[in-house]
Design an enzyme around this catalytic site. Structure first.
Site, PDB file in Angstrom:
ATOM      1  N   THR A 123       0.838  -1.211   0.000  1.00  0.00           N
ATOM      2  CA  THR A 123       0.000   0.000   0.000  1.00  0.00           C
ATOM      3  C   THR A 123       0.864   1.248   0.000  1.00  0.00           C
ATOM      4  O   THR A 123       0.589   2.205  -0.724  1.00  0.00           O
ATOM      5  CB  THR A 123      -0.970   0.000   1.195  1.00  0.00           C
ATOM      6  OG1 THR A 123      -1.809  -1.165   1.092  1.00  0.00           O
ATOM      7  CG2 THR A 123      -1.834   1.248   1.202  1.00  0.00           C
ATOM      8  N   HIS A 128       2.917   5.898  -2.765  1.00  0.00           N
ATOM      9  CA  HIS A 128       4.149   6.623  -3.093  1.00  0.00           C
ATOM     10  C   HIS A 128       4.255   6.844  -4.607  1.00  0.00           C
ATOM     11  O   HIS A 128       4.525   7.962  -5.070  1.00  0.00           O
ATOM     12  CB  HIS A 128       5.362   5.830  -2.576  1.00  0.00           C
ATOM     13  CG  HIS A 128       6.679   6.401  -2.975  1.00  0.00           C
ATOM     14  ND1 HIS A 128       7.365   7.301  -2.194  1.00  0.00           N
ATOM     15  CD2 HIS A 128       7.453   6.184  -4.079  1.00  0.00           C
ATOM     16  CE1 HIS A 128       8.496   7.621  -2.802  1.00  0.00           C
ATOM     17  NE2 HIS A 128       8.578   6.956  -3.948  1.00  0.00           N
ATOM     18  N   GLU A 129       4.042   5.792  -5.382  1.00  0.00           N
ATOM     19  CA  GLU A 129       4.152   5.915  -6.843  1.00  0.00           C
ATOM     20  C   GLU A 129       3.058   6.830  -7.401  1.00  0.00           C
ATOM     21  O   GLU A 129       3.297   7.596  -8.337  1.00  0.00           O
ATOM     22  CB  GLU A 129       4.114   4.542  -7.506  1.00  0.00           C
ATOM     23  CG  GLU A 129       5.256   3.609  -7.100  1.00  0.00           C
ATOM     24  CD  GLU A 129       6.649   4.197  -7.265  1.00  0.00           C
ATOM     25  OE1 GLU A 129       6.891   4.961  -8.226  1.00  0.00           O
ATOM     26  OE2 GLU A 129       7.521   3.888  -6.430  1.00  0.00           O
TER      27      GLU A 129
END
Length: 193
Positions: A123, A128-129
């Site tokens: 998660t 983050h991406e």
């Protein structure tokens, strides 16, 4: 009573009834957010049809961003429609195109299993991406409280929530129509330690 007086009284009463009816049926904006701000939010679609095994992590990452910023809203693209954020599962390290992505343009997010194999939280990786797609670079090294510190926070870190600075930067990136038409950076950021 003269006819003109009746017409004025009738017109005033009708206007009052219509105004009251409109006020009674208008949906209130969520606390702390005006309806103008809601209307100004940029909607970005994501396609995770090639990210098997990451669906729950992507949904949680999307929910985190949607709960923490109001100028941009992430929604799943309908099958067969264009998506601004294309999410795929890979065997390498997670990486993403640095945004901020704009409606009608496209960025890529690669959710790499190599990070998961080394113990990083799915998660947190997904959130983050997605942060890269929204225009945030890495802040390495950094503490777990910074979502964009990525792998430098260590494998024990499961925080998938952007901090106040990260939220503010995304809010600013999508604050106006002019900002919404600015180009995407386009660099691919690889999140290996």
């Amino acid at each position: 009573m003269p006819l003109g007086t009746w017409l004025k009284a009738g017109t005033s009463a009708t206007a009052l009834v219509l105004a009251m009816a409109g006020a009674a049926t208008a949906a209130p904006a969520p606390p702390g957010e005006s309806s103008a701000a809601q209307a100004a939010a940029v909607t970005l679609r994501y396609d995770d049809s090639r990210a098997a095994g990451w669906e729950a992590a992507i949904a949680a990452g999307v929910a985190s961003w949607n709960a923490n910023v109001s100028n941009v809203h992430l929604v799943e693209a309908a099958p067969g429609t264009m998506a601004e954020i294309v999410i795929v599962a890979t065997t390498g390290w997670p990486q993403a195109t640095l945004g901020p992505v704009r409606p009608g343009r496209q960025v890529r997010v690669e959710l790499g299993s190599q990070a998961v194999d080394q113990g990083y939280n799915k998660t947190r990786i997904a959130a983050h991406e997605l942060g890269h797609s929204l225009g945030l670079p890495d802040t390495k090294p950094g503490p777990c409280s910074q979502l964009m510190s990525g792998s430098s926070a260590g494998t024990a870190c499961t925080n998938a929530t952007p901090n106040a600075t990260e939220r503010s930067r995304v809010q600013s990136a999508y604050a106006s129509a002019m900002a919404a038409s600015a180009p995407t950076d386009g660099r691919m950021l690889i999140d290996a330690p």
